[in-house]
Design a protein around this motif. Sequence first.
Motif, PDB file in Angstrom:
ATOM      1  N   ASP A  30       0.828  -1.209   0.000  1.00 40.26           N
ATOM      2  CA  ASP A  30       0.000   0.000   0.000  1.00 40.26           C
ATOM      3  C   ASP A  30       0.862   1.258   0.000  1.00 40.26           C
ATOM      4  O   ASP A  30       0.586   2.213  -0.733  1.00 40.26           O
ATOM      5  CB  ASP A  30      -0.924   0.008   1.225  1.00 40.26           C
ATOM      6  CG  ASP A  30      -2.167  -0.840   1.040  1.00 40.26           C
ATOM      7  OD1 ASP A  30      -2.687  -0.905  -0.093  1.00 40.26           O
ATOM      8  OD2 ASP A  30      -2.621  -1.451   2.017  1.00 40.26           O
ATOM      9  N   GLN A  34       0.737   3.855  -3.144  1.00 37.62           N
ATOM     10  CA  GLN A  34       0.270   5.229  -2.956  1.00 37.62           C
ATOM     11  C   GLN A  34       1.271   6.225  -3.533  1.00 37.62           C
ATOM     12  O   GLN A  34       0.879   7.226  -4.139  1.00 37.62           O
ATOM     13  CB  GLN A  34       0.038   5.487  -1.465  1.00 37.62           C
ATOM     14  CG  GLN A  34      -1.190   4.773  -0.918  1.00 37.62           C
ATOM     15  CD  GLN A  34      -1.230   4.729   0.594  1.00 37.62           C
ATOM     16  OE1 GLN A  34      -0.458   5.410   1.278  1.00 37.62           O
ATOM     17  NE2 GLN A  34      -2.115   3.912   1.144  1.00 37.62           N
ATOM     18  N   ILE A  79      -4.002  -4.650  -4.973  1.00 40.02           N
ATOM     19  CA  ILE A  79      -3.315  -3.413  -5.359  1.00 40.02           C
ATOM     20  C   ILE A  79      -3.826  -2.925  -6.708  1.00 40.02           C
ATOM     21  O   ILE A  79      -4.100  -1.734  -6.905  1.00 40.02           O
ATOM     22  CB  ILE A  79      -1.790  -3.642  -5.410  1.00 40.02           C
ATOM     23  CG1 ILE A  79      -1.228  -3.828  -4.005  1.00 40.02           C
ATOM     24  CG2 ILE A  79      -1.086  -2.501  -6.137  1.00 40.02           C
ATOM     25  CD1 ILE A  79      -1.358  -2.611  -3.105  1.00 40.02           C
TER      26      ILE A  79
END
Length: 262
Positions: A30, A34, A79
Motif C-alpha cells: 500500500d 500510494q 493493489i
Amino acid sequence: MYPSKMQPNKMNKPIFIAGPCVIESMELLDTVAQELLRINEKLHTDIIFKASFDKANRTSVHSFRGPGIDKGLQMLDDIKKRYGLKVLTDIHESHQASIVGEVVDVIQIPAFLCRQTDLLVAAAKTGCTVNIKKAQFLSGNDMRYPIEKARDAGAKDVWLTERGNMFGYNNLVVDFRNIDDMLQLTDTVIMDCTHSVQRPGGANGKTGGDRKFVPAMAQAAKAFGANGYFFEVHPTPDKGLSDAANMLELSKLYALIKTLIE
C-alpha cells in the motif's frame, strides 16, 4: 489466446516499473502503491507496480522468499483494483503462468531462466506482455533466441531487460551496447537499474550491492536509447527482506523519474 493486456511501446513515453523486491506485507504494498499513484498523477506517467510473490532464487535456504503464489496474487490483485495500477510479477515454473496471467499485465522471466523454453512458451500463451530479463551470461544479440521462442508461441508484445553481466566473482558489469543490440530485436528495452548494481552472493549468504549507482545506471541507459526503466524501491530499503543493498529509497523515486522524462 487472450488479447495482449498492454499496448506495445512506440517510444512516445518511457516505461517505468517500480516496487519492492518481494511482497513483505500488505502495508508495504500500500505504501509503495500510494507513492506510485502520486508520481503518476504529478508527472503523467503510468508506472507499473512490481513485486514478487516468491523469490525462488535466494542465495541462502534461510532467506525470506515471500508469501507464495496464492496469497501473493491475491495481494497483487488487491493493489491493482484499489489503485488502478498495472501489475508485473515474475514466474519461475511454467505451471505458474496461467494463474499469474489472470491477475497481472506483465509476466517477467527471470534472467537465469531466460532460455527455459517451456517457461517462455507458457508465459506467451497467457496473452500478457512478456518481459524477458537478459541472463548474466548472455549478450544482447543472444536474446534473439528467447524472444523468438516467446513470439513463436504467440506473444504479441515482448520486452527485453538489461541487468548486467557477470564480471568475475560476486560482481556485475553493464555493457550498455547491449541496449542498442536488443533494440534491433524489439521496440521496448528496459534498463534494470537496481539489479545491475548487485554483487551476487557477495554479502555472507545474501546479495550485496550499492544503490548509490542506481541514478547513474538510469541516465547511462537513457543515453544508449533505453525506453524503459526498472527500479526496486522500498521506504526503508536497509530493512528490506530481499535485495536490501540495491533497492532505491522510495522517497527518491519521484526526482529520478522526473529527470528521466525531462
